[in-house]
Design an enzyme around this catalytic site. Structure first.
Site, PDB file in Angstrom:
ATOM      1  N   ASP A 173       1.323  -1.152  -0.036  1.00 16.64           N
ATOM      2  CA  ASP A 173       0.287   0.240   0.768  1.00 16.64           C
ATOM      3  C   ASP A 173       0.832   1.324   0.127  1.00 16.64           C
ATOM      4  O   ASP A 173       0.039   2.853   0.277  1.00 16.64           O
ATOM      5  CB  ASP A 173      -0.910   0.061   1.282  1.00 16.64           C
ATOM      6  CG  ASP A 173      -0.221  -0.084   2.248  1.00 16.64           C
ATOM      7  OD1 ASP A 173       0.421  -0.830   2.783  1.00 16.64           O
ATOM      8  OD2 ASP A 173      -0.781   0.480   3.815  1.00 16.64           O
ATOM      9  N   ASP A 204       3.898   3.832   8.625  1.00 20.25           N
ATOM     10  CA  ASP A 204       3.957   2.536   9.274  1.00 20.25           C
ATOM     11  C   ASP A 204       4.967   2.827  10.838  1.00 20.25           C
ATOM     12  O   ASP A 204       5.794   2.279  10.485  1.00 20.25           O
ATOM     13  CB  ASP A 204       4.023   1.508   8.540  1.00 20.25           C
ATOM     14  CG  ASP A 204       2.566   1.432   7.956  1.00 20.25           C
ATOM     15  OD1 ASP A 204       1.952   2.700   7.586  1.00 20.25           O
ATOM     16  OD2 ASP A 204       2.162   0.474   7.372  1.00 20.25           O
TER      17      ASP A 204
END
Length: 315
Positions: free
Chosen positions: A65, A196
């Protein structure tokens, strides 16, 4: 112009209203594309971002992603006949994935690969810091060199006005006047992007003193257990980063699909931890200006107004 164009705000699973990641930063003559997820090329069309504006592409890590849109973006640049070099920055351990993505792109652009395996500077004004995720991950920090803010009363006393102000800025001395005698230090602008990660020292270093901070906010505070399990941030933790770093504007993104289109709760949780920070829950195709520079004000017995310089050094 310094402006963030949000191309996508979803995390692992896109939704009907949120595309995978993608963030384009206009920073004077540079155009930096961060984490182009699947569909980024199409989002660029909707946002009016020309592929020819991209000078650097920065990958925080090689989860899909955050990088599966790379072949399409590079192919579009080749189709548009981009002539300038394009620099691609990414974690060294993701080299196999990056080379595979580049290999399926259309050839024809001057693509220069720059893997990095540790924190530190990677280009002029651009640094990385390691984050804490399931694979090697880095956040990016873009900094402007510190400058000076002129004091009008001192300029008048020195007889300096008009174009001579810019000349003094460039040369440091003009006649008997020295730059440090008629101005005070002003910190340069700082932009950082944190994707992240669990809370870590690298994220704190990136956030420190930022004018604009883009950070993942995958989970709400109520789902803190999931955030800990998958090494992501909650909205409250994103707010804590902004508060500890004295961030001026915090942009939340990378939302889990479990929250649907309404992420107002996540924004509220971040604001509760960072009451002095402007908090924005990003939407796809949103444009967010980098806040104007802070102009330091020197207390005097008379006038306290300061003259700031534009990005090009003009007043």
């Amino acid at each position: 112009m310094r402006e963030l164009v949000v191309l996508g705000t979803a995390s692992q699973v896109p939704t009907r209203s949120r595309n995978h990641n993608g963030y384009f930063l206009r920073w004077d003559g540079e155009g930096l594309l961060f984490d182009p997820g699947e569909g980024t090329q199409r989002q660029m069309i909707h946002a009016g971002v020309a592929a020819s504006r991209i000078t650097r592409i920065c990958l925080t890590h090689v989860h899909g992603d955050h990088c599966y849109g790379l072949p399409g973006v590079l192919s579009r640049m080749a189709l548009d006949g981009v002539q300038h070099p394009v620099h691609l920055h990414y974690p060294a351990s993701g080299g196999d994935v990056v080379r595979a993505l580049v290999a399926v792109s259309s050839p024809g652009i001057d693509l220069r690969l720059h893997p990095h395996g540790s924190g530190g500077p990677i280009a002029e004004g651009l640094d990385v810091r390691p984050l804490k995720h399931r694979i090697e991950t880095y956040g990016y920090l873009l900094t402007e060199p510190d400058g000076r803010t002129f004091l009008p009363e001192r300029l008048r006393a020195a007889g300096i006005r008009g174009p001579d102000v810019g000349r003094l800025q460039r040369e440091g001395v003009l006649g008997a006047a020295r730059l440090e005698e008629v101005s005070i230090p002003r910190p340069g602008q700082r932009f950082a992007i944190i994707m992240d990660t669990a809370p870590c020292a690298g994220a704190e270093e990136l956030a420190a003193g930022t004018d604009l901070l883009v950070t993942e906010s995958t989970f709400s505070d109520d789902d803190g257990g999931l955030a800990q399990q998958y090494l992501h941030l909650t909205a409250g933790q994103a707010g804590e980063l902004a508060a500890s770093g004295k961030t001026r504007t915090l942009v939340l993104t990378h939302f889990s699909s479990r929250y649907g289109d309404d992420v107002s709760l996540l924004a509220l949780q971040a604001r509760a931890r960072a009451p002095e920070t402007t908090v924005i829950a990003a939407e796809d195709l949103q444009r967010i200006a980098v806040p104007r520079r802070r102009h330091p004000v020197r207390e005097t017995s008379g006038e306290t107004t300061a003259i700031g310089l534009n990005h090009d050094g003009s007043s």
